[in-house]
Design an enzyme around this catalytic site. Structure first.
Site, PDB file in Angstrom:
ATOM      1  N   HIS A  79       1.015  -2.502  -7.712  1.00  0.00           N
ATOM      2  CA  HIS A  79       1.089  -1.685  -6.886  1.00  0.00           C
ATOM      3  C   HIS A  79       2.279  -1.162  -6.023  1.00  0.00           C
ATOM      4  O   HIS A  79       3.106  -2.475  -6.058  1.00  0.00           O
ATOM      5  CB  HIS A  79      -0.292  -1.336  -5.948  1.00  0.00           C
ATOM      6  CG  HIS A  79      -0.345  -2.874  -4.943  1.00  0.00           C
ATOM      7  ND1 HIS A  79       0.485  -2.919  -3.885  1.00  0.00           N
ATOM      8  CD2 HIS A  79      -0.962  -3.983  -5.113  1.00  0.00           C
ATOM      9  CE1 HIS A  79       0.115  -3.969  -3.086  1.00  0.00           C
ATOM     10  NE2 HIS A  79      -0.601  -4.700  -3.990  1.00  0.00           N
ATOM     11  N   ASP A  81       2.825   0.147  -3.096  1.00  0.00           N
ATOM     12  CA  ASP A  81       2.991   0.145  -1.553  1.00  0.00           C
ATOM     13  C   ASP A  81       2.827  -1.214  -0.999  1.00  0.00           C
ATOM     14  O   ASP A  81       2.465  -2.057  -1.885  1.00  0.00           O
ATOM     15  CB  ASP A  81       1.355   0.811  -0.932  1.00  0.00           C
ATOM     16  CG  ASP A  81       0.379  -0.009  -1.446  1.00  0.00           C
ATOM     17  OD1 ASP A  81       0.049  -0.217  -2.434  1.00  0.00           O
ATOM     18  OD2 ASP A  81      -0.762  -0.102  -0.419  1.00  0.00           O
ATOM     19  N   GLU A 174      -2.886   0.294  -2.717  1.00  0.00           N
ATOM     20  CA  GLU A 174      -3.741  -0.813  -2.854  1.00  0.00           C
ATOM     21  C   GLU A 174      -4.089  -1.607  -1.625  1.00  0.00           C
ATOM     22  O   GLU A 174      -5.211  -1.909  -1.454  1.00  0.00           O
ATOM     23  CB  GLU A 174      -3.055  -1.893  -3.726  1.00  0.00           C
ATOM     24  CG  GLU A 174      -4.029  -2.929  -4.342  1.00  0.00           C
ATOM     25  CD  GLU A 174      -4.212  -4.163  -3.426  1.00  0.00           C
ATOM     26  OE1 GLU A 174      -5.191  -5.041  -3.583  1.00  0.00           O
ATOM     27  OE2 GLU A 174      -3.223  -4.102  -2.591  1.00  0.00           O
ATOM     28  N   GLU A 175      -3.081  -1.554  -0.481  1.00  0.00           N
ATOM     29  CA  GLU A 175      -3.236  -2.277   0.488  1.00  0.00           C
ATOM     30  C   GLU A 175      -4.295  -1.646   1.354  1.00  0.00           C
ATOM     31  O   GLU A 175      -4.802  -2.274   2.438  1.00  0.00           O
ATOM     32  CB  GLU A 175      -1.994  -2.616   1.336  1.00  0.00           C
ATOM     33  CG  GLU A 175      -0.879  -3.241   0.353  1.00  0.00           C
ATOM     34  CD  GLU A 175      -1.349  -4.514   0.012  1.00  0.00           C
ATOM     35  OE1 GLU A 175      -2.413  -5.028   0.609  1.00  0.00           O
ATOM     36  OE2 GLU A 175      -0.407  -5.317  -0.444  1.00  0.00           O
ATOM     37  N   HIS A 379       1.932 -10.124   3.304  1.00  0.00           N
ATOM     38  CA  HIS A 379       1.811  -9.310   4.335  1.00  0.00           C
ATOM     39  C   HIS A 379       2.404  -9.646   5.644  1.00  0.00           C
ATOM     40  O   HIS A 379       1.806  -9.032   6.574  1.00  0.00           O
ATOM     41  CB  HIS A 379       0.118  -9.060   4.817  1.00  0.00           C
ATOM     42  CG  HIS A 379      -0.563  -8.634   3.468  1.00  0.00           C
ATOM     43  ND1 HIS A 379      -1.972  -8.353   3.651  1.00  0.00           N
ATOM     44  CD2 HIS A 379      -0.144  -8.242   2.389  1.00  0.00           C
ATOM     45  CE1 HIS A 379      -2.446  -7.823   2.243  1.00  0.00           C
ATOM     46  NE2 HIS A 379      -1.393  -7.853   1.633  1.00  0.00           N
TER      47      HIS A 379
HETATM   48 ZN   LIG Z   1      -1.014  -6.663  -3.452  1.00  0.00          ZN
END
Ligand SMILES: [Zn+2]
Length: 405
Positions: A79, A81, A174-175, A379
């Site tokens: 992904h 993002d 996705e996040e 993250h």
């Molecule tokens: Zn991820």
């Protein structure tokens, strides 16, 4: 030819944070900046069927080598993002060469990637660690996965490696849980696939949580507190009583491994009305159903105490564990395990305590376990990738193609 970490450094500098409060598709238009770059690079390297959709999904294929056209079509997905949890703008990647096994001090914001928080670093002595500078995340999640898939494509197109059709896709959002919203399994064209959205090299994950959520409204009776005896029903206090009926040990802070939980992730209220939001999780669908039953019984008990309709609860089903569907296609997980073992790496199969895009795809008919990308600390500012492990991840992908022919 660029190595995976060199691509990651380039992609990390493109700001692609998604936004959970946006209803647009994709949630942030900036995700197109990386999607367009990937589209261009795929065209330039000679991939076929390269498409960037208006929903920000990139699809491409690497055609089978001669005589391999009938072999299984293997897909790889990552992904574009990065997490809304931390800044992903103006990322300044740093290479820490010949890593000495000690804490990694980042130059900005007094941040340190400590060995006590990331014990796996102890095994990376002598390798090169890629980090951000302390004020942003790095974006390994999931640009490390993108970089590894792009290296795979380049190698298949430039080296003499027999393979079937390889399908690749890069998805947005996705996040924020919307990664498969506009994903077109037919257009993607794979028989089965792998998301590269995990941690350490060697991760082969085929299990995730089953999810449900509960939205609760408590209706109180508000009168002047001075003359409230036997009349007032304080919605906030009733809400606390309801929560007290749930098993106190089954919360995220007290569970691990295969243990599920009830997670109160939001509440607001006054005497008149209180609202609570819970998520319920368990790897075992039967145990999730039991948790839903426990929740409903608690609601019924409160309504027994205060009168019908005092508490309303709406339980909504969420994503499903991919395990059951993947068990019907054992060869998909086995190929990744063998490819990993042949590189001398013991596969890490720890179940995910969350969901993956692959889980949604698996349950929509495209078997899709999740693989590690040689990265950790997702993250946030501690996010890092191990340069040599990223190269190994590419070898895992090449191994999978070999194992599935
Ligand atoms: Zn991820």
């Amino acid at each position: 030819m660029e190595r995976a970490y060199e691509k990651l450094i380039r992609y990390a500098k493109v700001h692609t944070k998604s936004d959970e409060n946006s209803t647009a598709t994709p949630s942030t238009a900036i995700q197109f900046d990386l999607a367009k770059l990937l589209e261009k690079e795929l065209r330039e390297m000679g991939a076929s069927d390269v498409v960037l959709t208006d929903t920000c999904d990139v699809y491409a294929k690497i055609p089978a080598t001669k005589g391999m056209e009938k072999k299984a079509k293997v897909g790889f997905i990552a992904h574009v993002d990065t997490s809304p949890d931390f800044s992903g703008k103006n990322v300044k990647p740093i290479l820490h060469e010949n890593y000495d096994g000690k804490d990694i001090v980042l130059p900005l914001c007094n941040r340190v990637i400590s060995v006590s928080d990331f014990p796996a670093l102890k095994e990376k002595v002598g390798k090169t660690i890629l980090t951000a500078s302390g004020d942003t995340l790095l974006g390994s999640d999931d640009k490390a996965g993108i970089a590894e898939i792009m290296v795979l494509c380049e190698r298949l197109l430039n080296e003499d490696i027999p393979h079937g059709t390889v399908c690749v896709a890069f998805t947005p959002d996705e996040e924020v849980g919307r990664g498969t919203e506009s994903f077109d399994i037919g257009q993607f064209g794979a028989d089965f696939a792998y998301t590269l959205d995990g941690g350490a090299v060697g991760e082969v994950v085929s299990e995730n949580f089953n999810a449900a959520s509960a939205s609760v409204t408590v209706h109180g009776v508000n009168v002047h507190p001075g003359s409230a005896k036997d009349i007032m029903v304080n919605a906030c206090l009733v809400a606390m009583e309801l929560n007290a009926l749930l098993p106190a040990g089954a919360i995220p802070a007290k569970t691990t491994g295969y243990e599920g939980f009830f997670h109160l992730n939001g509440m607001e209220g006054n005497v008149e009305q209180a609202k609570l939001h819970y998520i319920l999780r368990d790897h075992d669908l039967k145990k999730l159903r039991e948790k839903e039953k426990v929740f409903r019984s608690a609601v019924a008990a409160i309504n027994g105490r205060y009168g019908a309709g005092t508490v309303e609860a709406k339980i909504k089903e969420g994503y499903r564990n991919m395990r059951e569907e993947l068990d019907k296609h054992p060869e998909v997980v086995e190929a990744a395990m063998r490819a990993t073992e042949k590189l001398g790496i013991t596969p890490i199969t720890t179940p995910i305590r969350g969901g993956t895009d692959g889980a949604n795809l698996t349950n929509a008919g495209l078997p899709c376990p999740n693989l590690g990308t040689g990265s950790a600390g997702f993250h946030g500012p501690m996010e890092h990738s191990v340069v040599e492990d990223m190269d190994l991840c590419v070898e895992v992908l090449l191994g999978i193609l070999k194992e599935t022919m």
